[in-house]
Design a protein around this motif. Structure first.
Motif, PDB file in Angstrom:
ATOM      1  N   TYR B  53       0.833  -1.193   0.000  1.00  0.00           N
ATOM      2  CA  TYR B  53       0.000   0.000   0.000  1.00  0.00           C
ATOM      3  C   TYR B  53       0.873   1.249   0.000  1.00  0.00           C
ATOM      4  CZ  TYR B  53      -3.515  -3.387   1.530  1.00  0.00           C
ATOM      5  OH  TYR B  53      -4.348  -4.464   1.603  1.00  0.00           O
ATOM      6  N   THR B  54       0.519   2.203  -0.847  1.00  0.00           N
ATOM      7  CA  THR B  54       1.291   3.444  -0.881  1.00  0.00           C
ATOM      8  C   THR B  54       0.394   4.619  -1.247  1.00  0.00           C
ATOM      9  OG1 THR B  54       3.227   4.544  -1.865  1.00  0.00           O
ATOM     10  CG2 THR B  54       1.946   3.133  -3.324  1.00  0.00           C
ATOM     11  N   SER B  55       0.725   5.810  -0.790  1.00  0.00           N
ATOM     12  CA  SER B  55      -0.015   6.999  -1.209  1.00  0.00           C
ATOM     13  C   SER B  55       0.952   8.145  -1.471  1.00  0.00           C
ATOM     14  CB  SER B  55      -1.037   7.413  -0.152  1.00  0.00           C
ATOM     15  OG  SER B  55      -0.397   7.873   1.004  1.00  0.00           O
ATOM     16  N   ASP B  56       0.583   9.008  -2.387  1.00  0.00           N
ATOM     17  CA  ASP B  56       1.427  10.147  -2.738  1.00  0.00           C
ATOM     18  C   ASP B  56       0.524  11.306  -3.139  1.00  0.00           C
ATOM     19  OD1 ASP B  56       3.901  11.277  -2.839  1.00  0.00           O
ATOM     20  OD2 ASP B  56       4.616  10.130  -4.546  1.00  0.00           O
ATOM     21  N   MET B  57       0.768  12.450  -2.554  1.00  0.00           N
ATOM     22  CA  MET B  57      -0.097  13.611  -2.714  1.00  0.00           C
ATOM     23  C   MET B  57       0.581  14.646  -3.613  1.00  0.00           C
ATOM     24  SD  MET B  57      -1.542  15.692   0.588  1.00  0.00           S
ATOM     25  CE  MET B  57      -3.143  15.081   1.113  1.00  0.00           C
ATOM     26  N   VAL B  59       0.209  18.586  -4.598  1.00  0.00           N
ATOM     27  CA  VAL B  59      -0.456  19.819  -4.189  1.00  0.00           C
ATOM     28  C   VAL B  59      -0.141  20.911  -5.206  1.00  0.00           C
ATOM     29  CG1 VAL B  59      -0.655  21.546  -2.346  1.00  0.00           C
ATOM     30  CG2 VAL B  59      -0.191  19.153  -1.763  1.00  0.00           C
ATOM     31  N   VAL B  98      -8.625   7.488  -5.701  1.00  0.00           N
ATOM     32  CA  VAL B  98      -8.241   8.859  -6.021  1.00  0.00           C
ATOM     33  C   VAL B  98      -9.005   9.833  -5.122  1.00  0.00           C
ATOM     34  CG1 VAL B  98      -8.202  10.635  -7.811  1.00  0.00           C
ATOM     35  CG2 VAL B  98      -7.897   8.217  -8.437  1.00  0.00           C
ATOM     36  N   SER B  99      -8.290  10.580  -4.294  1.00  0.00           N
ATOM     37  CA  SER B  99      -8.907  11.655  -3.511  1.00  0.00           C
ATOM     38  C   SER B  99      -8.558  12.983  -4.148  1.00  0.00           C
ATOM     39  CB  SER B  99      -8.365  11.661  -2.076  1.00  0.00           C
ATOM     40  OG  SER B  99      -8.795  10.535  -1.375  1.00  0.00           O
ATOM     41  N   VAL B 142      -5.708  19.579  -4.713  1.00  0.00           N
ATOM     42  CA  VAL B 142      -4.898  18.485  -4.157  1.00  0.00           C
ATOM     43  C   VAL B 142      -5.323  17.175  -4.815  1.00  0.00           C
ATOM     44  CG1 VAL B 142      -4.294  17.186  -2.071  1.00  0.00           C
ATOM     45  CG2 VAL B 142      -4.658  19.659  -1.925  1.00  0.00           C
ATOM     46  N   ASP B 144      -4.575  13.178  -4.333  1.00  0.00           N
ATOM     47  CA  ASP B 144      -3.909  12.176  -3.499  1.00  0.00           C
ATOM     48  C   ASP B 144      -4.303  10.797  -4.006  1.00  0.00           C
ATOM     49  OD1 ASP B 144      -2.281  11.275  -1.453  1.00  0.00           O
ATOM     50  OD2 ASP B 144      -3.896  11.221   0.019  1.00  0.00           O
ATOM     51  N   LEU B 145      -3.319  10.029  -4.429  1.00  0.00           N
ATOM     52  CA  LEU B 145      -3.603   8.679  -4.904  1.00  0.00           C
ATOM     53  C   LEU B 145      -3.135   7.645  -3.896  1.00  0.00           C
ATOM     54  CD1 LEU B 145      -4.071  10.044  -7.694  1.00  0.00           C
ATOM     55  CD2 LEU B 145      -3.184   7.942  -8.696  1.00  0.00           C
ATOM     56  N   PHE B 146      -3.930   6.585  -3.804  1.00  0.00           N
ATOM     57  CA  PHE B 146      -3.608   5.457  -2.939  1.00  0.00           C
ATOM     58  C   PHE B 146      -3.523   4.252  -3.855  1.00  0.00           C
ATOM     59  CE2 PHE B 146      -5.804   2.001  -0.458  1.00  0.00           C
ATOM     60  CZ  PHE B 146      -4.766   1.725   0.403  1.00  0.00           C
TER      61      PHE B 146
END
Lengths: 342, 342
Positions: B53-57, B59, B98-99, B142, B144-146
């Motif tokens: 699991y990984t997330s990267d934002m 901005v 996708v946030s 913003v 942010d993907l997970f």
């Protein structure tokens, strides 16, 4: 007007999600059980197991006001609202990833408190923070949590309600929104006069326990959590299940303090209860004749479960019944973009 | 000064992550194989399988400038930089959430293009978007993907490098940062004169294929991706593995156009290559004597793999060797907060 010249604010959230879903297309992978459109996504794990993924973003000034909530409470809240999505599906929470965008002037002590709050709420439901990322921002703080859950049992969706099913809600309604109105009107002074309401807004308790107990039965036919407001979340269930609903006003478990709040401030209890949202209670439908089993589950989970109405055919619409009268319920709860309230 | 009065900008990213990790504490769950601190988190799946699991934002104004990147390219980039984290661990990508936080004035047509870009890059690596959420914001956008990945084979971490291992890098170095400098200096005009460099910055290719081929061997001892810059990412490996490193300047696969860029603009190639970052190439260490096997993998993946130095004892430090001279390499790459560059 075509989409060429429109802004996202001119669409309802439902329209935006439908548009996005159409760009993504039908999932090609067979292991995707539920994609975009329910409280969480669900994919096949090994054997009977299913993995659930959800994310929820809190944006400063939109979802919270740093002057009105402590960083520790904000941390607890951020974790709780994400846990509520897993509760709505009947899953066991496992892991969290935390993405944060912060101004470089953000106090280190507040960052520590924020994490302590997330860890605290996570520990309560056996969730461990396993990753995430930090970013700077020139403006508002953003907290985005991703949660992973699992289950080898039943999962709840919004789409299984059948005509004749009873409609239930856990806990009480309206308290969170009244608390928010109090904070809006009185700022930090609200924490004294309306302490319990404010706490209901700031620190919702995700209904994991009652959800897991319900998942062990075959009672529930559809479920969601009340994040956007009873009117909006009930509409989500009815729309996904292609049914209508009658809600009995006299049966709604309105929090006592909401009536007091109306008496003191003139706030419209009806709007607070139907459209207020953020109670993070579970709203679900159950097979007829489940009252006794549900009473036992309520006792074990120590959470009230109240019958509030019944599922009816789609063409009867979604209506609020008050004595002899009935009136249509429209989805007027929280929507992120301007067009949401039409 | 205690943390009471400090701001997050006064800490390096490493210090912030260490502080957060200490608040979270050691994972109590045995199923957590890798928690906070590597490119992705790793948990046990069924049998031999592992879930990543990984997330990267991203901005606005910090990571991208909407006037300098099309929404479709931005979508591709957001997906690619997250895929790169999975490549760095040797995993097969599966799903994305996708946030998004958007102003309500954001054009609908751009939202459609943004998703089309994410779907396009996702399809290329068999990743399906299965959920996420939309929020309004009063300020910067913003994204942010997970990402979820899996593997039943080897996973790569930053911590396995041994003295005597060779250090390798895929692809070329410096192109992405030169492209970014060109965009900074010349705005949209850069897209004409420095089209290839700009493309290297805006549309990195995650090295999934070569990573999956390497995962089938027992050659690799540690790995990360070059997101923050060679100096910083090499420091991550050395620090996690408790080793030092010698990098040979003459061996670095600097992109030809970076030299041209230096000639034309006076940009310092050394800074661009060592500290620039965002190449999203893989940086890894391999057992001695792996050159032949790596040449074969490079051929199959159609990506250059270049030996750039050797792992040495920790007390020798991390050094850049240029002919007879050598000088210390300090982690001077991208850091989100102010203190990162000290």
């Amino acid at each position: 007007m075509t989409s060429e010249s429109k802004t996202v604010g001119q669409y309802t959230e439902k329209e935006l999600i439908e548009r996005i879903a159409s760009i993504i297309g039908k999932p090609k992978r067979r292991d995707i059980l539920i994609g975009i459109g329910d409280d969480t996504a669900v994919v096949k794990g090994s054997g009977d197991s299913k993995l659930l993924y959800t994310s929820d973003m809190l944006v400063e000034e939109i979802h919270f006001d740093r002057s009105l909530i402590s960083p520790r409470t904000l941390g607890r809240r951020a974790m709780a609202v994400n846990l509520s999505d897993l509760a709505a599906m009947g899953a066991e929470p496992q892991y969290a990833l935390v993405s944060l965008a912060l101004q470089s002037s953000y106090p280190m002590a507040e960052l520590e408190e924020l994490y302590a709050g997330m860890v605290e709420m996570g520990n309560r439901f056996k969730v461990t923070i396993i990753g995430g990322n930090l970013s700077s921002t020139g403006s508002q703080m953003v907290i985005d949590l991703f949660l992973v859950g699992c289950t080898s049992g039943r999962i709840f969706t919004r789409s299984g309600a059948k005509v004749g099913d009873d409609i239930y809600v856990t806990g009480t309604l309206g308290g969170a929104h009244a608390g928010w109105l109090a904070l809006e009107a009185y700022g930090n002074r609200a924490e004294k006069t309306y302490a319990e309401l404010v706490k209901m807004h700031q620190e919702p308790i995700p209904r994991i326990k009652v959800s897991r107990l319900l998942a062990d039965t075959d009672i529930v036919t559809s479920m969601t959590d009340i994040s956007d407001g009873l009117s909006t979340d009930l509409t989500h269930i009815c729309s996904a299940s292609h049914v209508g609903a009658n809600i009995l006003w006299s049966q709604l478990p309105i929090h006592d303090l909401v009536h007091d709040f109306e008496n003191m401030t003139g706030a419209d209890t009806r709007l607070v209860v139907l459209d207020g949202g953020e109670d993070y209670e579970l709203l679900f439908t159950a097979r007829p004749g489940s009252a006794k089993a549900l009473a036992e589950i309520a006792r074990r989970a120590r959470v009230p479960i109240t019958a509030i109405g019944r599922i009816v055919p789609r063409n009867s619409g979604i209506r609020l019944v008050e004595g002899e009268k009935s009136s249509p319920i429209e989805a007027k709860g929280w929507s992120h973009f301007g067009a949401g309230n039409r």
